[in-house]
Design a protein around this motif. Structure first.
Motif, mmCIF file in Angstrom:
data_model
loop_
_atom_site.group_PDB
_atom_site.id
_atom_site.type_symbol
_atom_site.label_atom_id
_atom_site.label_comp_id
_atom_site.label_asym_id
_atom_site.label_seq_id
_atom_site.Cartn_x
_atom_site.Cartn_y
_atom_site.Cartn_z
ATOM 1 N N ILE A 12 0.832 -1.205 0.000
ATOM 2 C CA ILE A 12 0.000 0.000 0.000
ATOM 3 C C ILE A 12 0.865 1.254 0.000
ATOM 4 C CG2 ILE A 12 -1.610 1.351 1.409
ATOM 5 C CD1 ILE A 12 -2.911 -1.323 2.186
ATOM 6 N N ILE A 13 1.901 1.252 0.812
ATOM 7 C CA ILE A 13 2.809 2.404 0.857
ATOM 8 C C ILE A 13 3.526 2.570 -0.472
ATOM 9 C CG2 ILE A 13 4.911 3.310 1.927
ATOM 10 C CD1 ILE A 13 3.886 2.079 4.569
ATOM 11 N N ALA A 14 3.975 1.472 -1.053
ATOM 12 C CA ALA A 14 4.659 1.540 -2.348
ATOM 13 C C ALA A 14 3.722 2.080 -3.419
ATOM 14 C CB ALA A 14 5.183 0.162 -2.743
ATOM 15 N N PHE A 15 2.470 1.638 -3.414
ATOM 16 C CA PHE A 15 1.511 2.145 -4.385
ATOM 17 C C PHE A 15 1.262 3.635 -4.180
ATOM 18 C CE2 PHE A 15 -2.866 3.231 -5.523
ATOM 19 C CZ PHE A 15 -2.806 2.999 -6.888
ATOM 20 N N ALA A 16 1.134 4.065 -2.926
ATOM 21 C CA ALA A 16 0.899 5.479 -2.643
ATOM 22 C C ALA A 16 2.062 6.338 -3.124
ATOM 23 C CB ALA A 16 0.668 5.678 -1.146
ATOM 24 N N VAL A 17 3.280 5.893 -2.886
ATOM 25 C CA VAL A 17 4.456 6.641 -3.348
ATOM 26 C C VAL A 17 4.503 6.663 -4.872
ATOM 27 C CG1 VAL A 17 6.986 6.638 -3.408
ATOM 28 C CG2 VAL A 17 5.787 6.257 -1.250
ATOM 29 N N PHE A 18 4.244 5.532 -5.509
ATOM 30 C CA PHE A 18 4.225 5.460 -6.970
ATOM 31 C C PHE A 18 3.171 6.410 -7.532
ATOM 32 C CE2 PHE A 18 2.267 3.626 -10.784
ATOM 33 C CZ PHE A 18 3.351 3.642 -11.643
ATOM 34 N N TYR A 19 1.985 6.405 -6.952
ATOM 35 C CA TYR A 19 0.898 7.272 -7.400
ATOM 36 C C TYR A 19 1.261 8.733 -7.208
ATOM 37 C CZ TYR A 19 -4.018 8.588 -8.138
ATOM 38 O OH TYR A 19 -5.173 9.123 -8.617
ATOM 39 N N LEU A 20 1.889 9.050 -6.081
ATOM 40 C CA LEU A 20 2.290 10.421 -5.794
ATOM 41 C C LEU A 20 3.325 10.917 -6.792
ATOM 42 C CD1 LEU A 20 2.150 12.861 -3.859
ATOM 43 C CD2 LEU A 20 3.966 11.786 -2.556
ATOM 44 N N VAL A 21 4.261 10.047 -7.154
ATOM 45 C CA VAL A 21 5.335 10.448 -8.068
ATOM 46 C C VAL A 21 4.827 10.546 -9.506
ATOM 47 C CG1 VAL A 21 7.535 9.690 -9.061
ATOM 48 C CG2 VAL A 21 7.173 9.575 -6.598
ATOM 49 N N THR A 22 3.986 9.607 -9.913
ATOM 50 C CA THR A 22 3.566 9.581 -11.311
ATOM 51 C C THR A 22 2.373 10.481 -11.606
ATOM 52 O OG1 THR A 22 2.168 7.634 -10.944
ATOM 53 C CG2 THR A 22 4.429 7.251 -11.674
ATOM 54 N N ARG A 23 1.519 10.725 -10.625
ATOM 55 C CA ARG A 23 0.318 11.545 -10.836
ATOM 56 C C ARG A 23 0.092 12.455 -9.628
ATOM 57 N NH1 ARG A 23 -3.532 8.540 -14.737
ATOM 58 N NH2 ARG A 23 -4.572 10.517 -14.425
ATOM 59 N N ASP A 26 -3.462 14.210 -9.336
ATOM 60 C CA ASP A 26 -4.521 13.274 -8.953
ATOM 61 C C ASP A 26 -4.385 12.847 -7.490
ATOM 62 O OD1 ASP A 26 -5.636 13.375 -11.475
ATOM 63 O OD2 ASP A 26 -4.547 11.612 -12.192
ATOM 64 N N ALA A 27 -3.157 12.683 -7.022
ATOM 65 C CA ALA A 27 -2.936 12.317 -5.625
ATOM 66 C C ALA A 27 -3.418 13.439 -4.703
ATOM 67 C CB ALA A 27 -1.462 12.014 -5.382
ATOM 68 N N ALA A 28 -3.136 14.681 -5.084
ATOM 69 C CA ALA A 28 -3.591 15.820 -4.281
ATOM 70 C C ALA A 28 -5.115 15.879 -4.258
ATOM 71 C CB ALA A 28 -3.020 17.114 -4.833
ATOM 72 N N ASN A 29 -5.745 15.630 -5.396
ATOM 73 C CA ASN A 29 -7.211 15.633 -5.447
ATOM 74 C C ASN A 29 -7.799 14.519 -4.590
ATOM 75 O OD1 ASN A 29 -7.255 17.823 -7.177
ATOM 76 N ND2 ASN A 29 -7.344 16.571 -9.016
ATOM 77 N N ALA A 30 -7.154 13.364 -4.579
ATOM 78 C CA ALA A 30 -7.628 12.247 -3.762
ATOM 79 C C ALA A 30 -7.545 12.587 -2.278
ATOM 80 C CB ALA A 30 -6.826 10.985 -4.073
ATOM 81 N N VAL A 31 -6.443 13.211 -1.874
ATOM 82 C CA VAL A 31 -6.286 13.589 -0.465
ATOM 83 C C VAL A 31 -7.316 14.651 -0.088
ATOM 84 C CG1 VAL A 31 -4.742 14.705 1.188
ATOM 85 C CG2 VAL A 31 -3.873 12.928 -0.331
ATOM 86 N N GLN A 32 -7.526 15.633 -0.966
ATOM 87 C CA GLN A 32 -8.532 16.664 -0.690
ATOM 88 C C GLN A 32 -9.919 16.048 -0.567
ATOM 89 O OE1 GLN A 32 -7.949 19.462 -3.886
ATOM 90 N NE2 GLN A 32 -6.806 20.854 -2.574
ATOM 91 N N GLY A 33 -10.229 15.100 -1.426
ATOM 92 C CA GLY A 33 -11.526 14.436 -1.354
ATOM 93 C C GLY A 33 -11.695 13.650 -0.071
#
Length: 55
Positions: A12-23, A26-33
């Motif tokens: 889960i942590i690896a996916f979150a870091v990958f998502y944060l780096v690549t998008r 979208d990661a910021a929008n997900a956190v805001q949501g």
């Protein structure tokens, strides 16, 4: 069982870091949501207790 839990947490942590780096946008929008949902739930709980108290 602890090994499985640890592997899942690492994935889960690896996916979150990958998502944060690549998008990052979208990661910021997900956190805001997510924060908006938590805030909305908190407001709903407060409103419930205010209504329950007769206010």
């Amino acid at each position: 069982m602890k090994l499985v839990r640890r592997v899942v947490v690492v994935l889960i942590i690896a996916f979150a870091v990958f998502y944060l780096v690549t998008r990052p946008q979208d990661a910021a929008n997900a956190v805001q949501g997510a924060l908006g949902a938590v805030w909305g739930a908190g407001v709903a709980v407060v409103d419930f207790f205010v209504a329950l108290a007769g206010g």
